[in-house]
Design a protein around this motif. Structure first.
Motif, PDB file in Angstrom:
ATOM      1  N   PRO A  15      -3.629  89.729 144.378  1.00 25.13           N
ATOM      2  CA  PRO A  15      -4.649  88.959 143.668  1.00 25.13           C
ATOM      3  C   PRO A  15      -4.519  87.452 143.886  1.00 25.13           C
ATOM      4  O   PRO A  15      -3.463  86.949 144.262  1.00 25.13           O
ATOM      5  N   SER A  16      -5.634  86.771 143.665  1.00 25.93           N
ATOM      6  CA  SER A  16      -5.733  85.304 143.619  1.00 25.93           C
ATOM      7  C   SER A  16      -5.785  84.616 144.975  1.00 25.93           C
ATOM      8  O   SER A  16      -5.890  83.391 145.039  1.00 25.93           O
ATOM      9  N   MET A  17      -5.710  85.374 146.087  1.00 20.61           N
ATOM     10  CA  MET A  17      -5.805  84.735 147.398  1.00 20.61           C
ATOM     11  C   MET A  17      -7.240  84.308 147.693  1.00 20.61           C
ATOM     12  O   MET A  17      -8.189  84.818 147.100  1.00 20.61           O
ATOM     13  N   ILE A  18      -7.406  83.388 148.633  1.00 22.19           N
ATOM     14  CA  ILE A  18      -8.727  82.891 149.018  1.00 22.19           C
ATOM     15  C   ILE A  18      -9.236  83.711 150.201  1.00 22.19           C
ATOM     16  O   ILE A  18      -8.508  83.926 151.167  1.00 22.19           O
ATOM     17  N   GLY A  19     -10.467  84.171 150.129  1.00 21.05           N
ATOM     18  CA  GLY A  19     -11.059  84.886 151.248  1.00 21.05           C
ATOM     19  C   GLY A  19     -11.289  83.974 152.442  1.00 21.05           C
ATOM     20  O   GLY A  19     -11.518  82.772 152.293  1.00 21.05           O
ATOM     21  N   HIS A  20     -11.221  84.534 153.659  1.00 23.65           N
ATOM     22  CA  HIS A  20     -11.393  83.767 154.890  1.00 23.65           C
ATOM     23  C   HIS A  20     -10.427  82.574 154.917  1.00 23.65           C
ATOM     24  O   HIS A  20     -10.796  81.450 155.261  1.00 23.65           O
ATOM     25  N   ASN A  21      -9.178  82.861 154.575  1.00 22.09           N
ATOM     26  CA  ASN A  21      -8.164  81.825 154.457  1.00 22.09           C
ATOM     27  C   ASN A  21      -6.818  82.430 154.847  1.00 22.09           C
ATOM     28  O   ASN A  21      -6.598  83.633 154.666  1.00 22.09           O
ATOM     29  N   VAL A  22      -5.913  81.603 155.357  1.00 23.96           N
ATOM     30  CA  VAL A  22      -4.610  82.121 155.776  1.00 23.96           C
ATOM     31  C   VAL A  22      -3.858  82.803 154.636  1.00 23.96           C
ATOM     32  O   VAL A  22      -3.036  83.695 154.866  1.00 23.96           O
ATOM     33  N   ALA A  63       4.038  79.678 144.718  1.00 20.98           N
ATOM     34  CA  ALA A  63       4.267  78.727 145.803  1.00 20.98           C
ATOM     35  C   ALA A  63       2.975  78.042 146.244  1.00 20.98           C
ATOM     36  O   ALA A  63       2.978  76.860 146.607  1.00 20.98           O
ATOM     37  N   LEU A  64       1.868  78.783 146.195  1.00 21.21           N
ATOM     38  CA  LEU A  64       0.580  78.241 146.624  1.00 21.21           C
ATOM     39  C   LEU A  64      -0.229  77.659 145.471  1.00 21.21           C
ATOM     40  O   LEU A  64      -1.368  77.231 145.659  1.00 21.21           O
ATOM     41  N   LYS A  65       0.363  77.686 144.261  1.00 20.83           N
ATOM     42  CA  LYS A  65      -0.278  77.149 143.059  1.00 20.83           C
ATOM     43  C   LYS A  65      -1.594  77.873 142.734  1.00 20.83           C
ATOM     44  O   LYS A  65      -2.593  77.261 142.360  1.00 20.83           O
ATOM     45  N   PHE A  66      -1.579  79.188 142.901  1.00 22.78           N
ATOM     46  CA  PHE A  66      -2.706  80.028 142.538  1.00 22.78           C
ATOM     47  C   PHE A  66      -2.433  80.672 141.178  1.00 22.78           C
ATOM     48  O   PHE A  66      -1.296  80.689 140.702  1.00 22.78           O
ATOM     49  N   SER A  72      -7.735  93.652 146.540  1.00 26.01           N
ATOM     50  CA  SER A  72      -6.536  93.774 145.709  1.00 26.01           C
ATOM     51  C   SER A  72      -6.775  94.800 144.610  1.00 26.01           C
ATOM     52  O   SER A  72      -5.921  94.998 143.743  1.00 26.01           O
ATOM     53  N   SER A  73      -7.935  95.444 144.650  1.00 22.75           N
ATOM     54  CA  SER A  73      -8.331  96.443 143.666  1.00 22.75           C
ATOM     55  C   SER A  73      -8.655  97.749 144.378  1.00 22.75           C
ATOM     56  O   SER A  73      -8.663  97.808 145.614  1.00 22.75           O
ATOM     57  N   PHE A  74      -8.953  98.779 143.586  1.00 23.08           N
ATOM     58  CA  PHE A  74      -9.244 100.104 144.127  1.00 23.08           C
ATOM     59  C   PHE A  74     -10.490 100.607 143.405  1.00 23.08           C
ATOM     60  O   PHE A  74     -10.468 100.841 142.198  1.00 23.08           O
ATOM     61  N   GLY A  75     -11.602 100.735 144.136  1.00 22.99           N
ATOM     62  CA  GLY A  75     -12.822 101.159 143.472  1.00 22.99           C
ATOM     63  C   GLY A  75     -13.971 101.318 144.448  1.00 22.99           C
ATOM     64  O   GLY A  75     -13.821 101.179 145.660  1.00 22.99           O
ATOM     65  N   THR A  76     -15.137 101.622 143.893  1.00 23.44           N
ATOM     66  CA  THR A  76     -16.337 101.749 144.692  1.00 23.44           C
ATOM     67  C   THR A  76     -17.533 101.394 143.816  1.00 23.44           C
ATOM     68  O   THR A  76     -17.379 101.063 142.637  1.00 23.44           O
ATOM     69  N   SER A  77     -18.740 101.484 144.387  1.00 20.94           N
ATOM     70  CA  SER A  77     -19.922 101.028 143.661  1.00 20.94           C
ATOM     71  C   SER A  77     -21.156 101.709 144.220  1.00 20.94           C
ATOM     72  O   SER A  77     -21.122 102.316 145.288  1.00 20.94           O
ATOM     73  N   TYR A  78     -22.260 101.569 143.479  1.00 15.86           N
ATOM     74  CA  TYR A  78     -23.539 102.050 144.001  1.00 15.86           C
ATOM     75  C   TYR A  78     -24.653 101.109 143.579  1.00 15.86           C
ATOM     76  O   TYR A  78     -24.480 100.244 142.721  1.00 15.86           O
ATOM     77  N   GLY A 123      -7.036  86.772 158.283  1.00 16.62           N
ATOM     78  CA  GLY A 123      -7.176  86.113 156.992  1.00 16.62           C
ATOM     79  C   GLY A 123      -8.169  86.775 156.061  1.00 16.62           C
ATOM     80  O   GLY A 123      -8.632  86.150 155.109  1.00 16.62           O
ATOM     81  N   GLU A 124      -8.523  88.035 156.355  1.00 12.91           N
ATOM     82  CA  GLU A 124      -9.253  88.843 155.380  1.00 12.91           C
ATOM     83  C   GLU A 124      -8.674  90.259 155.315  1.00 12.91           C
ATOM     84  O   GLU A 124      -9.146  91.089 154.560  1.00 12.91           O
ATOM     85  N   GLY A 125      -7.663  90.509 156.114  1.00 12.51           N
ATOM     86  CA  GLY A 125      -6.992  91.794 156.031  1.00 12.51           C
ATOM     87  C   GLY A 125      -7.670  92.929 156.744  1.00 12.51           C
ATOM     88  O   GLY A 125      -7.425  94.100 156.438  1.00 12.51           O
TER      89      GLY A 125
END
Length: 529
Positions: free
Chosen positions: A415-422, A364-367, A201-207, A135-137
Motif C-alpha cells: 500500500p501507499s506506493m505511487i502508480g507509474h513511479n519507481v 523511508a519514502l515518507k508515505f 495491493s488489494s484482492f478483488g473484482t468489480s462489475y 513501476g506498475e508491477g
C-alpha cells in the motif's frame, strides 16, 4: 506438507458449506485440486515474476519477455501464434480439450520508461540509470495467468472437462496502444468469456461502468520551412510555433471542457538547434473522456485546434493515431462468480518479515504507513463506487466491449506506493509479489472451472453483456483501417540500452531468487549504499 494439507482441507470445507445460491458452480473438489496444483507451482511463479521484472522491457519492445513466457507455455503443450495483429511482441497461446467454452486469459507485460529500480530495498535506486522498469508491477500478471492455465489444464485433462484456453499478453498497455488492434484483428471473435488481471495491493473484482476514462493517443506533426534563425528568420516558418500555439490554445480550451476530461501532452520533437528555424516538430497528446461519443468529440476538438495552429503559423499539420482505449465495463455474472472464489482463496498469509518490509519502505519514502491487507475487498459496483469525475485508462476496455470480461486485481504490491513511479517497483520481486500472484492464480483457475462446468454462467454473462452493457453504448473506437500499431515506439532506446540490461537478467538456475542474485537479503529494512 502437513500445513498445505490443512489449508486444502479447510478450503474444501468452506466450499462444501457454501450455499448453492452463492457458491461458484464448479465442484469443490476440482477447485481444491486446482489450488493444490498452483501451490505446487509456487517456485515457477517466483521464477517467472522475477525473470520478467529483470528484463525491464517497455511497450512494443517486450521481445525477451515474449520469448521466455511462450517458451514455458510451448513446453506445456500450448500452441503459440506469434506476431498477432501486426505486433512483433504480441502472441496467443491456445490449448483445447474439445468443444466447450472458450476462455481468454490475459494480463499486461510492459514496463515504463525511466523507472528502473533495484527491488527489495527501501529507497529509490535505479538498477540501470535511465532504463525502463516495472513501476506498475506488470511483471507479475502473466506469470499468474500461466500458473492458473497450467493448473486448469491438468484438471481439465484428469476430469475430461471440455473447453479451450487462449492466453494473450497486454503488450504496450502503458501506451494504451494494442488491445484495440487485437480486437480489430479478430483475436476474440470465438471467445465466450474473458478474464483479465492487474496488480494491486488489494484482492478483488468489480462489475459495471468502472468510472474511468477511455482515450485516444494521437501524434500531431507540424511542418514548416527552415531558415537561419538570426540571419533571415522571415524566410522560415517554425513548426515548433505550430506545436506551441496548439498547446497554448488547448490549455485555454481546458477551462471550458467537462470535469470528466483528462488531457496531457509531451513535445517529442522540438527542432534541432536554436539557430535553425524548426522545419518539423511533433507533439503527442492523450485525450481522455468517459464515453465513446465524448472521447471522439474531445479528439475532434484537439484536431481542430491543431489545424487552426497550423494556419496561424503558416505551417502544415498531419496527425497519426498511436493508440486507443475504450472505457472499462465489467461483467456482473462473471464478477460475482470470481468474487466468491476470491473470498475462498483469501489474502496471502503475510509473515512478520513481509509486514516489516512494507513499513520500512513506507517510512523511508515518507508515505502513509499502512500494513499489508488481510481482508479481501468488497465486490465493487457502480453503487458502491459512486459518481465518477474521470481518471485513468486501461485498454482492456476494448476487450470488455467485445466479449464478457472482468478484471481481477491481485495483491502483489504494497500500500501507499505511487502508480507509474519507481516506488511501485520496490516490492515486485519480493515474497509479497510472489504470494499475491499465487493467490490471484487460484482465483482465476477456480473461475475458469466455474465457466467450464456451468453453462448457465456463460449464458448469464452473455445476456448481461447484450442487454445491460450494450443497452446505451456500442463499441465505437476512433481507429480507421489506415491506423497501424505504433511498433516503432521505444525501439531506438532499447537498441541502445539492451546490452546493459542483459547484465541484470535473472538466472534461476544459479540463484533461488532475483534478490539473492542482486545480493539483497530479505527483508532489507534500511537503505543500501
Amino acid at each position: 506438507m502437513m500445513m498445505k494439507t490443512a489449508v486444502l482441507s479447510t478450503m474444501a470445507l468452506l466450499l462444501a458449506g457454501t450455499p448453492l445460491s452463492v457458491a461458484a458452480k464448479a465442484p469443490p473438489a476440482l477447485k481444491t485440486e486446482a489450488a493444490a496444483l498452483i501451490d505446487g507451482q509456487a517456485k515457477l511463479v517466483q521464477e517467472m515474476v522475477d525473470s520478467v521484472f529483470s528484463f525491464q522491457e517497455p511497450g512494443f519492445q517486450e521481445y525477451q519477455t515474449a520469448e521466455y513466457l511462450t517458451g514455458i507455455l510451448e513446453k506445456n503443450g500450448f500452441t503459440i501464434n506469434r506476431g498477432v495483429a501486426g505486433i512483433p511482441t504480441a502472441w496467443t497461446a491456445t490449448w483445447s480439450n474439445g468443444d466447450g467454452p472458450v476462455v481468454a486469459l490475459g494480463s499486461d507485460v510492459d514496463g515504463l520508461l525511466g523507472l528502473s529500480q533495484v527491488p527489495g530495498v527501501p529507497q529509490i535506486k535505479p538498477l540501470v540509470a535511465g532504463a525502463p522498469g516495472h513501476g506498475e508491477g506488470h511483471n507479475s500478471g502473466m506469470p499468474l495467468i500461466i500458473a492458473a492455465a497450467l493448473a486448469t489444464k491438468e484438471v481439465m485433462i484428469k476430469h475430461k472437462l471440455k473447453g479451450k484456453l487462449m492466453l494473450w499478453p497486454g503488450v504496450a498497455e502503458e501506451l494504451l496502444a494494442t488491445k484495440a488492434f487485437y480486437v480489430r484483428a479478430g483475436l476474440f471473435k470465438d471467445v465466450d468469456v474473458s478474464i483479465f488481471t492487474h496488480v494491486a495491493s488489494s484482492f478483488g473484482t468489480s462489475y459495471g461502468d468502472s468510472g474511468n476514462n477511455g482515450m485516444v493517443s494521437v501524434e500531431y506533426t507540424f511542418k514548416g520551412i527552415t531558415s537561419h534563425a538570426a540571419g533571415s528568420p522571415w524566410s522560415g516558418r517554425s513548426a515548433l510555433d505550430g506545436v506551441e500555439l496548439m498547446d497554448i490554445a488547448w490549455n485555454m480550451r481546458r477551462e471550458h471542457l467537462p470535469l470528466t476530461q483528462r488531457s496531457h501532452y509531451v513535445i517529442t520533437n522540438g527542432g534541432g538547434q536554436p539557430n535553425i528555424v524548426p522545419g518539423e516538430a511533433t507533439v503527442w497528446y492523450y485525450f481522455r473522456e468517459q464515453t465513446f461519443d465524448s472521447i471522439r468529440k474531445l479528439y475532434q476538438t484537439g484536431t481542430e485546434i491543431a489545424e487552426a495552429a497550423a494556419k496561424a503559423t503558416g505551417t502544415t499539420m498531419t496527425k497519426r493515431v498511436l493508440g486507443y482505449a475504450a472505457p472499462n465495463f465489467g461483467n456482473k455474472p462473471l464478477a460475482e462468480a470470481a468474487y466468491e472464489n476470491i473470498k475462498l482463496v483469501g489474502m496471502p498469509k503475510w509473515t512478520p518479515d513481509d509486514q516489516a518490509f512494507t513499513k520500512a519502505v513506507q517510512e523511508a519514502l515518507k508515505f502513509k504507513v499502512a500494513p499489508l491487507k488481510t481482508e479481501v475487498e468488497p465486490l465493487s459496483n457502480p453503487d458502491t463506487r459512486g459518481p465518477s469525475t474521470g481518471g485513468g485508462s486501461d485498454d482492456i476496455g476494448d476487450i470488455m466491449w467485445t466479449v464478457p470480461t472482468i478484471t481481477i486485481r491481485f495483491p502483489s504490491n504494497i500500500p501507499s506506493m505511487i502508480g507509474h513511479n519507481v516506488t511501485s517497483a520496490i516490492a515486485m520481486t519480493t515474497p509479497i509479489a510472489h504470494k499475491g500472484a499465487v493467490a490471484g492464480a487460484k482465483a482465476v483457475a477456480m473461475t475458469v472451472l466455474d465457466v467450464l462446468t456451468t453453462p448457465k454462467l456463460v449464458t448469464d454473462a452473455k445476456t448481461y453483456f447484450q442487454t445491460v452493457q450494450l443497452k446505451d453504448q456500442k463499441y465505437d473506437p476512433v481507429l480507421t483501417p489506415e491506423d497501424k500499431p505504433a511498433i516503432h515506439l521505444n525501439k531506438e532506446l532499447m537498441e541502445r540500452i539492451r546490452p546493459e540490461l542483459k547484465k541484470y537478467y535473472y538466472d534461476p538456475a544459479k540463484y533461488p531468487s532475483y534478490l539473492e542474485q542482486l545480493g539483497i537479503k530479505y527483508p532489507q529494512l534500511t537503505p543500501t549504499r
